[in-house]
Design a protein around this motif. Sequence first.
Motif, PDB file in Angstrom:
ATOM      1  N   GLU A   1       0.364  -1.685  -8.404  1.00 35.28           N
ATOM      2  CA  GLU A   1      -0.258  -1.009  -7.255  1.00 35.28           C
ATOM      3  C   GLU A   1       0.461  -1.295  -5.942  1.00 35.28           C
ATOM      4  N   LYS A   2       1.747  -1.647  -6.061  1.00 38.26           N
ATOM      5  CA  LYS A   2       2.601  -1.842  -4.888  1.00 38.26           C
ATOM      6  C   LYS A   2       3.825  -0.943  -5.010  1.00 38.26           C
ATOM      7  N   VAL A   3       4.458  -0.639  -3.885  1.00 38.12           N
ATOM      8  CA  VAL A   3       5.658   0.199  -3.905  1.00 38.12           C
ATOM      9  C   VAL A   3       6.881  -0.642  -3.557  1.00 38.12           C
ATOM     10  N   LEU A   4       8.006  -0.318  -4.182  1.00 30.67           N
ATOM     11  CA  LEU A   4       9.266  -0.955  -3.857  1.00 30.67           C
ATOM     12  C   LEU A   4      10.402  -0.044  -4.294  1.00 30.67           C
TER      13      LEU A   4
ATOM     14  N   PRO B   1       1.035   9.915   6.631  1.00 34.21           N
ATOM     15  CA  PRO B   1       2.380   9.708   6.072  1.00 34.21           C
ATOM     16  C   PRO B   1       2.298   8.668   4.965  1.00 34.21           C
ATOM     17  N   PHE B   2       2.909   8.967   3.822  1.00 34.72           N
ATOM     18  CA  PHE B   2       2.728   8.101   2.667  1.00 34.72           C
ATOM     19  C   PHE B   2       3.123   6.666   2.953  1.00 34.72           C
TER      20      PHE B   2
ATOM     21  N   THR C   1       1.533   2.036   2.944  1.00 35.90           N
ATOM     22  CA  THR C   1       2.172   0.983   2.151  1.00 35.90           C
ATOM     23  C   THR C   1       2.576  -0.184   3.043  1.00 35.90           C
ATOM     24  N   ASP C   2       3.044  -1.241   2.422  1.00 35.42           N
ATOM     25  CA  ASP C   2       3.511  -2.398   3.189  1.00 35.42           C
ATOM     26  C   ASP C   2       5.023  -2.351   3.431  1.00 35.42           C
ATOM     27  N   LEU C   3       5.633  -1.162   3.237  1.00 36.79           N
ATOM     28  CA  LEU C   3       7.066  -1.006   3.506  1.00 36.79           C
ATOM     29  C   LEU C   3       7.355  -0.695   4.969  1.00 36.79           C
ATOM     30  N   VAL C   4       6.317  -0.478   5.758  1.00 36.97           N
ATOM     31  CA  VAL C   4       6.507  -0.285   7.196  1.00 36.97           C
ATOM     32  C   VAL C   4       5.885  -1.462   7.931  1.00 36.97           C
ATOM     33  N   GLU C   5       6.334  -1.648   9.157  1.00 43.80           N
ATOM     34  CA  GLU C   5       5.782  -2.769   9.919  1.00 43.80           C
ATOM     35  C   GLU C   5       4.288  -2.572  10.163  1.00 43.80           C
ATOM     36  N   GLU C   6       3.597  -3.668  10.324  1.00 43.69           N
ATOM     37  CA  GLU C   6       2.138  -3.659  10.328  1.00 43.69           C
ATOM     38  C   GLU C   6       1.536  -2.736  11.379  1.00 43.69           C
ATOM     39  N   LYS C   7       2.156  -2.645  12.543  1.00 45.25           N
ATOM     40  CA  LYS C   7       1.573  -1.826  13.616  1.00 45.25           C
ATOM     41  C   LYS C   7       1.612  -0.326  13.299  1.00 45.25           C
ATOM     42  N   LEU C   8       2.431   0.065  12.315  1.00 45.79           N
ATOM     43  CA  LEU C   8       2.529   1.474  11.936  1.00 45.79           C
ATOM     44  C   LEU C   8       1.661   1.816  10.725  1.00 45.79           C
ATOM     45  N   ARG C   9       1.011   0.822  10.152  1.00 44.01           N
ATOM     46  CA  ARG C   9       0.241   1.048   8.932  1.00 44.01           C
ATOM     47  C   ARG C   9      -1.143   1.609   9.229  1.00 44.01           C
ATOM     48  N   GLU C  10      -1.612   2.432   8.281  1.00 43.00           N
ATOM     49  CA  GLU C  10      -2.997   2.888   8.294  1.00 43.00           C
ATOM     50  C   GLU C  10      -3.887   1.775   7.736  1.00 43.00           C
TER      51      GLU C  10
END
Length: 344
Positions: free
Chosen positions: A162-165, A233-234, A238-247
């Motif tokens: 359930e994680k992306v990489l 935005p997909f 996810t945790d592939l973007v910095e925290e301030k940009l996450r939903e």
Amino acid sequence: MKFSAYMQAWLYGEQGYYTKERTIGKEGDFYTAVSTSMFFGGSIAKKLISTIESGFLSPSSFVVEIGAHKGYLLADMIQFIYTLKPELLSTLTFVIVEPFAANQTMQKAYFEEAFGDVITLLHVKSLEELLCKEAFFVANEIFDAFSCELINEDRMLVIENEKVLFDPMDEQTRKKAQEYGITKGELCLGYEPFAEAMNRCCEHFEFVTFDYGDKEARGDFSLRVYASHQVYPFFALTDLVEEKLRETSDFNTFFAQSDITYDVNFSHLFHAFEQSGITVHAYSTQMKALVDFGLIELLELFAKNVSEKQYETELNRIKTLIDPSFMGERFKMACFRKGEVECN
């Protein structure tokens, strides 16, 4: 798991988003041109009639919708055929390509209530089940729902626990990414098999399809989730973007419960059809296509038969279809033909 397999399960798995009856429009997750105005289907019906009158297709052709949902697009086309050239209803055969039994049942009930025995309606689960001599195929927003891989240089997105990489790309995906010059973005591996299936199932056809996207790959990710008219935005899920940009929500929250889609790379789509010997007959914005199909003439006919208030109401709906700031420029129309004789 490859992302394409994950997306396939999201949309078409046992509990997938499109396996169940979905509301499209104000009460659903998104709007489509079909849910916006009946004149979308009406304009395509006029295009079909023009194709028959030009002699490219005969009055005994099949009219096939792919990805019909509730069947409203095909139903709108039939209503306008009845108004413009009713004799065709006794010669045309109408077909819906629908893999899911629940959706077939819903569509059959709707068409029975709307048209009774005035038309002939058939169902097939896939293009592989369809064999016909002549056909007019129509589809609205199907290619943006083909599963895809997400490419970033020499790596591709995978789902693990359930994680992306991003993992190293496999050879098949690498070859296809190099063929289309995609170094970052979505890569669909389903266009070629689809074009091949269409080529096999019918000897002579015209295929009109609408979708959002561009002629060339955009060089970035467009994958997004639609939920109750909100766009996510997909990668923001996810945790592939910095925290301030996450939903605040994770992408797993939306799995099979919301739509997931991306921009169509039309140059890839064109090449897939051309590889199967099918001609790209026309490509334009939705606005230009609907006008070329005869939208203005249909509106003039409509104005003569309804009240001014009814006309204004429908005109406001149509503006959404053709306004460049809404669907008019963002959505594109592609028209393919098999059996067209080229002039020297």
